[in-house]
Design a protein around this motif. Structure first.
Motif, short mmCIF file in Angstrom:
data_model
loop_
_atom_site.label_atom_id
_atom_site.label_comp_id
_atom_site.label_asym_id
_atom_site.label_seq_id
_atom_site.Cartn_x
_atom_site.Cartn_y
_atom_site.Cartn_z
N THR A 6 0.84 -1.19 0.00
CA THR A 6 0.00 0.00 0.00
C THR A 6 0.88 1.25 0.00
OG1 THR A 6 -0.10 0.12 2.42
CG2 THR A 6 -1.76 -1.25 1.30
N SER A 54 -5.00 5.09 1.16
CA SER A 54 -6.22 4.83 1.92
C SER A 54 -6.22 5.69 3.19
CB SER A 54 -6.32 3.35 2.29
OG SER A 54 -5.21 2.96 3.08
N ASN A 97 -7.81 2.40 6.46
CA ASN A 97 -8.48 1.24 5.87
C ASN A 97 -9.75 1.62 5.11
OD1 ASN A 97 -8.06 -1.57 5.51
ND2 ASN A 97 -9.82 -2.02 6.81
N GLN A 106 -11.15 3.35 1.60
CA GLN A 106 -10.78 3.78 0.26
C GLN A 106 -11.83 4.76 -0.26
OE1 GLN A 106 -10.11 0.40 -2.31
NE2 GLN A 106 -7.99 0.23 -1.64
N GLY A 165 -10.80 -6.39 1.44
CA GLY A 165 -10.17 -6.11 2.72
C GLY A 165 -10.28 -4.66 3.15
N TYR A 166 -10.89 -3.78 2.29
CA TYR A 166 -11.04 -2.37 2.61
C TYR A 166 -12.52 -2.03 2.75
CZ TYR A 166 -6.12 -1.60 1.48
OH TYR A 166 -4.75 -1.63 1.47
#
Length: 417
Positions: A163, A229, A232, A234, A242-243
């Protein structure tokens, strides 16, 4: 005056000849034939005006020089009275930061996007200011570090799924390592030789990125670089596994401007962090050592300082800031290629440092804003933007060679009773 007529006529004629060959006529290929296209009368009128201006300047340049020297001696920049007080100065800085934080919520999306690019150039200008403005080491390949930071984030994300926040410290560390390694070959170089070596470094990085097609994508570049992000969350319409979605988490409608605002605030925080770190370093022994090296290398060595360590620290710290700026640039663009990191980028960042004032943080920030906004304002004159850029540089070097806001150190004078 009669002795100046021939040089004045020669300079005016040369201006008219060069201007006519560049702006007055245009060659266009049509099949196997080449046709000469003559521009309209307005272009020739402007060329004639430029020739007259050069002619008059050549006749009056001695008087202009005297006026300029008098103005330079008389010019003495001082902070306004309300900024000399430490508490009031902190209050003004806090108000300015507050206004910058409110700006994206009041301005249009395009203006916020341009402001984000401006903040990236502010980071680049402040980083190069460490190398050129404080340490006095002419670096023409600073764009190489910028490219390394951007490609570090892009490659780590493409191949390993890193990330933005995971790749950011690695991008800074990678560019710092390259700056440290570049410092060794140039330890004994100065002036023009140092500039040539650093220029070669920037071109080597660009050519490597262009030729390593299997890794970097070559001229096609790297696309689909994700934005950072937020805890966590977006900010895109489609989110990765997972987001969580920003607009769904807060129960608001999706708006693409949320991402633009977030990137602006992120760039603002990074720029403030870079300015704060450099401000503290300038008042530490390492900052004084940089200035001592800039003023006189031999005197610096005679005082027991280690020029090797000083130069390496300047290259390393300055390069790390370019790495952070490159990562933010890659996140903002979503796509990078070697064409984004040409020599002209190094020239623009160097111009920001010189125009702002060597070593002056406030001057560099103002110059970065001017150098980013002027091309946008002059977009209608796209063909003449570089011409205007060169003219502004020449005028600044003639009338104010020390920059917009030169660095002023606190001074104390001893007066006789």
């Amino acid at each position: 005056m009669s002795g100046k007529l021939m040089p004045a006529f020669f300079a005016a004629g040369l201006t008219l000849l060069l201007g006519a060959s560049i702006l007055g006529v245009q060659l266009e290929s049509r099949g196997v034939d080449t046709i000469v296209i003559v521009h309209d009368a307005m272009t020739w009128l402007w060329l004639a005006v430029a020739a007259v201006v050069v002619f008059v300047y050549q006749l009056l340049k001695d008087r202009i020089r005297l006026v300029r020297e008098h103005a330079q001696r008389a010019s003495h920049f001082e902070l306004p009275a309300f900024l000399k007080n430490h508490a009031q100065r902190r209050l003004m800085i806090a108000l300015a930061i507050g206004a910058l934080l409110l700006f994206p919520f009041l301005a249009e999306r395009s203006a916020v996007d341009i402001a984000t690019l401006t903040l990236i150039y502010v980071m680049l200008g402040l980083g190069l200011n460490v190398v050129v403005g404080l340490a006095g080491l002419l670096d023409l390949g600073y764009v190489g570090f910028y490219a390394i930071g951007a490609y570090t984030y892009a490659l780590l994300n493409s191949y390993f799924g890193f990330t933005f926040w995971e790749a950011l410290p690695l991008a800074g560390a990678t560019t710092a390592l390259f700056g440290y390694l570049l410092g060794f070959p140039v330890l004994r170089l100065r002036g023009d030789y140092l500039a040539i070596v650093t220029l070669g470094f920037g071109e080597i990085i660009r050519i490597l990125l262009n030729n390593l097609t299997e890794i970097t994508g070559g001229p096609n570049g790297i696309s689909q670089i994700p934005e950072p992000s937020l805890f966590n969350l977006q900010l895109s319409r489609r989110i990765d596994e997972g987001y969580l979605s920003f607009h769904e988490f807060f129960g608001i409608a999706y708006d693409p401007s949320h991402k633009v605002i977030y990137l602006y605030i992120l760039a603002l925080l990074f720029a403030l962090a870079v300015a704060t770190v450099i401000y503290r370093l300038m008042r530490m022994p390492i900052g004084r050592a940089w200035e001592a090296l800039r003023e006189d290398d031999i005197a610096c060595r005679s005082l027991g300082m280690n020029p090797t360590g000083i130069k390496l620290s300047a290259f390393t710290i300055g390069a790390s800031f370019a790495g952070f700026a490159g990562s933010v640039f890659a996140a903002r663009q979503g796509f990078i290629s070697p064409l984004s990191f040409t020599f002209i980028e190094s020239a623009i960042v160097l111009a920001i440092v010189v125009l702002g004032g060597m070593g002056s943080q406030l001057g560099v920030i103002l110059a970065a804003i001017a150098m980013t906004l002027l091309p946008e304002i002059a977009r209608e004159f796209n063909e003449y933007r570089m011409l205007l850029f060169g003219a502004i540089m020449v005028l600044m070097m003639v009338w104010r060679p020390q920059g917009l806001l030169p660095l002023k150190r606190p001074q104390m004078e001893l007066k006789r009773d």
